[in-house]
Scaffold this motif. Structure first.
Motif, short mmCIF file in Angstrom:
data_model
loop_
_atom_site.label_atom_id
_atom_site.label_comp_id
_atom_site.label_asym_id
_atom_site.label_seq_id
_atom_site.Cartn_x
_atom_site.Cartn_y
_atom_site.Cartn_z
N ALA A 155 -7.24 -5.69 15.40
CA ALA A 155 -5.79 -5.83 15.25
C ALA A 155 -5.42 -6.35 13.86
CB ALA A 155 -5.23 -6.77 16.33
N LEU A 156 -6.16 -7.33 13.38
CA LEU A 156 -5.90 -7.86 12.05
C LEU A 156 -6.13 -6.79 10.99
CD1 LEU A 156 -5.30 -10.09 10.03
CD2 LEU A 156 -7.69 -10.84 10.25
N ARG A 157 -7.22 -6.06 11.11
CA ARG A 157 -7.51 -5.02 10.13
C ARG A 157 -6.44 -3.93 10.17
NH1 ARG A 157 -12.80 -3.87 12.70
NH2 ARG A 157 -12.73 -1.88 11.56
N ALA A 158 -5.98 -3.58 11.36
CA ALA A 158 -4.92 -2.56 11.48
C ALA A 158 -3.64 -3.03 10.81
CB ALA A 158 -4.67 -2.23 12.94
N GLU A 159 -3.29 -4.29 10.98
CA GLU A 159 -2.10 -4.82 10.33
C GLU A 159 -2.24 -4.79 8.81
OE1 GLU A 159 -1.43 -8.71 11.90
OE2 GLU A 159 -1.03 -7.97 13.94
N LEU A 160 -3.42 -5.12 8.31
CA LEU A 160 -3.63 -5.10 6.87
C LEU A 160 -3.61 -3.67 6.32
CD1 LEU A 160 -6.45 -7.80 6.59
CD2 LEU A 160 -4.03 -8.04 5.97
N ILE A 161 -4.14 -2.73 7.08
CA ILE A 161 -4.10 -1.31 6.66
C ILE A 161 -2.65 -0.84 6.60
CG2 ILE A 161 -4.66 1.05 7.36
CD1 ILE A 161 -7.27 -0.17 8.57
N ALA A 162 -1.86 -1.18 7.63
CA ALA A 162 -0.45 -0.81 7.63
C ALA A 162 0.26 -1.42 6.42
CB ALA A 162 0.21 -1.27 8.92
N GLY A 163 -0.10 -2.66 6.09
CA GLY A 163 0.50 -3.29 4.91
C GLY A 163 0.14 -2.57 3.63
N HIS A 164 -1.10 -2.11 3.53
CA HIS A 164 -1.52 -1.33 2.36
C HIS A 164 -0.70 -0.04 2.24
CE1 HIS A 164 -5.01 -3.16 0.37
NE2 HIS A 164 -5.34 -3.67 1.55
N LEU A 165 -0.48 0.63 3.36
CA LEU A 165 0.28 1.88 3.33
C LEU A 165 1.74 1.63 2.94
CD1 LEU A 165 -1.18 3.58 6.53
CD2 LEU A 165 -1.65 4.18 4.15
N LEU A 166 2.33 0.56 3.49
CA LEU A 166 3.70 0.22 3.12
C LEU A 166 3.77 -0.17 1.65
CD1 LEU A 166 4.79 -1.83 6.26
CD2 LEU A 166 5.57 0.45 5.62
N GLY A 167 2.76 -0.90 1.18
CA GLY A 167 2.73 -1.29 -0.22
C GLY A 167 2.64 -0.11 -1.15
N LEU A 168 1.85 0.89 -0.78
CA LEU A 168 1.74 2.10 -1.59
C LEU A 168 3.08 2.81 -1.66
CD1 LEU A 168 0.18 4.20 -3.18
CD2 LEU A 168 -0.58 5.20 -1.01
N GLY A 169 3.73 2.94 -0.51
CA GLY A 169 5.04 3.59 -0.50
C GLY A 169 6.07 2.85 -1.33
N ALA A 170 6.06 1.51 -1.21
CA ALA A 170 7.01 0.70 -1.98
C ALA A 170 6.75 0.83 -3.48
CB ALA A 170 6.92 -0.75 -1.55
N THR A 171 5.48 0.84 -3.87
CA THR A 171 5.13 0.97 -5.28
C THR A 171 5.58 2.31 -5.85
OG1 THR A 171 3.23 -0.50 -5.05
CG2 THR A 171 3.21 1.01 -6.92
N LEU A 172 5.34 3.38 -5.11
CA LEU A 172 5.76 4.70 -5.58
C LEU A 172 7.28 4.81 -5.65
CD1 LEU A 172 3.19 6.92 -3.64
CD2 LEU A 172 3.14 6.28 -6.07
N SER A 173 7.97 4.13 -4.75
CA SER A 173 9.44 4.12 -4.79
C SER A 173 9.95 3.31 -5.98
CB SER A 173 10.01 3.54 -3.49
OG SER A 173 9.73 4.39 -2.40
N LEU A 174 9.30 2.18 -6.24
CA LEU A 174 9.72 1.32 -7.34
C LEU A 174 9.51 1.99 -8.69
CD1 LEU A 174 10.69 -1.52 -8.22
CD2 LEU A 174 8.30 -2.23 -8.21
N HIS A 175 8.42 2.74 -8.81
CA HIS A 175 8.08 3.39 -10.08
C HIS A 175 8.21 4.91 -9.92
CE1 HIS A 175 6.62 -0.47 -11.53
NE2 HIS A 175 5.90 -0.58 -10.43
N ARG A 176 9.39 5.36 -9.60
CA ARG A 176 9.59 6.79 -9.32
C ARG A 176 9.26 7.66 -10.52
NH1 ARG A 176 12.16 7.85 -4.58
NH2 ARG A 176 13.19 6.10 -3.54
N GLU A 177 9.44 7.15 -11.71
CA GLU A 177 9.16 7.93 -12.92
C GLU A 177 7.99 7.31 -13.69
OE1 GLU A 177 12.76 8.26 -15.10
OE2 GLU A 177 13.83 9.32 -13.50
N GLY A 178 7.17 6.54 -13.01
CA GLY A 178 6.05 5.90 -13.67
C GLY A 178 4.80 6.74 -13.66
N ALA A 179 3.66 6.10 -13.90
CA ALA A 179 2.39 6.82 -13.99
C ALA A 179 2.03 7.48 -12.67
CB ALA A 179 1.29 5.85 -14.42
N GLY A 180 2.41 6.85 -11.55
CA GLY A 180 2.09 7.42 -10.25
C GLY A 180 2.77 8.75 -9.99
N ALA A 181 3.92 8.96 -10.62
CA ALA A 181 4.63 10.22 -10.44
C ALA A 181 3.87 11.39 -11.06
CB ALA A 181 6.03 10.13 -11.03
N ASP A 182 3.09 11.10 -12.10
CA ASP A 182 2.34 12.14 -12.79
C ASP A 182 0.92 12.33 -12.24
OD1 ASP A 182 4.47 12.62 -14.55
OD2 ASP A 182 3.82 10.97 -15.87
#
Length: 203
Positions: A155-182
């Protein structure tokens, strides 16, 4: 409120006409309505959201919203459903699941112009109907992942994995025209997936 059941107040959608985009406009139709509904339901209390407002944001008529989704309560339930996104994210053998989740999330964001999970963040701290988003996310994403994981502290690992996925989405949203976009989805997975895979494997 029980998990998986909407207890939103009785809907009262408006059917007044609104100027719609041309039928051939790629921004019109079901996907545009869903995007507008996600913005509306995750950012405002249920009682403040109207079919007319969602239609205006999507650039379609209120009658088209009703045609695709029926009442406001049914549209809300669609927005609060993470099941299809979770099924796609978790559709890989455990040994390759970390990479699959990253590639799938990045590609879906780019193809659908929306994040399959990130909308749950907007429900944090709210005590109105938006709390259903958290209930559904826990049931359909975190619990479903917990059931797949081997080893201890699943359960703890699943919560941390979900947090990683949300963090990735938030980062890509925050840097829409950043290095991740390319960067390609595969290259992002090269860098990001190993941490996820370690949590999946329990190492």
């Amino acid at each position: 409120m029980t998990s998986g059941q909407a207890t939103a107040p009785a809907p009262n959608p408006s059917s007044a006409p609104s100027s719609a985009r041309p039928a051939g406009d790629p921004g019109s139709g079901r996907d545009a309505i869903l995007r507008a509904a996600r913005r509306a339901f995750t950012q405002r209390p249920y009682a403040e959201v109207t079919i007319r407002g969602i239609a205006a944001d999507a650039g379609v008529s209120p009658s088209l919203v009703v045609k695709h989704f029926g009442r406001k309560e049914e549209l809300f339930n669609t927005v609060a459903d993470f099941g299809p996104a979770a099924a796609e994210l978790f559709d890989a053998p455990l040994a390759a699941l970390g990479r699959h989740m990253v590639v799938t999330l990045v590609n879906n964001r780019r193809e659908l112009q929306s994040d399959p999970l990130l909308r749950v963040v907007f429900s944090l701290g709210n005590r109105d109907e938006r709390s259903l988003l958290r209930d559904r996310f826990h049931e359909q994403v975190t619990d479903a992942l917990t059931a797949r994981l081997p080893g201890r502290e699943r359960a703890l690992r699943a919560e941390l994995i979900a947090g990683h996925l949300l963090g990735l989405g938030a980062t890509l949203s925050l840097h829409r025209e950043g290095a991740g976009a390319d960067a390609t989805a595969e290259h992002i997975a090269d860098l990001y997936a190993p941490a996820l895979q370690s949590l999946i494997d329990g190492r």
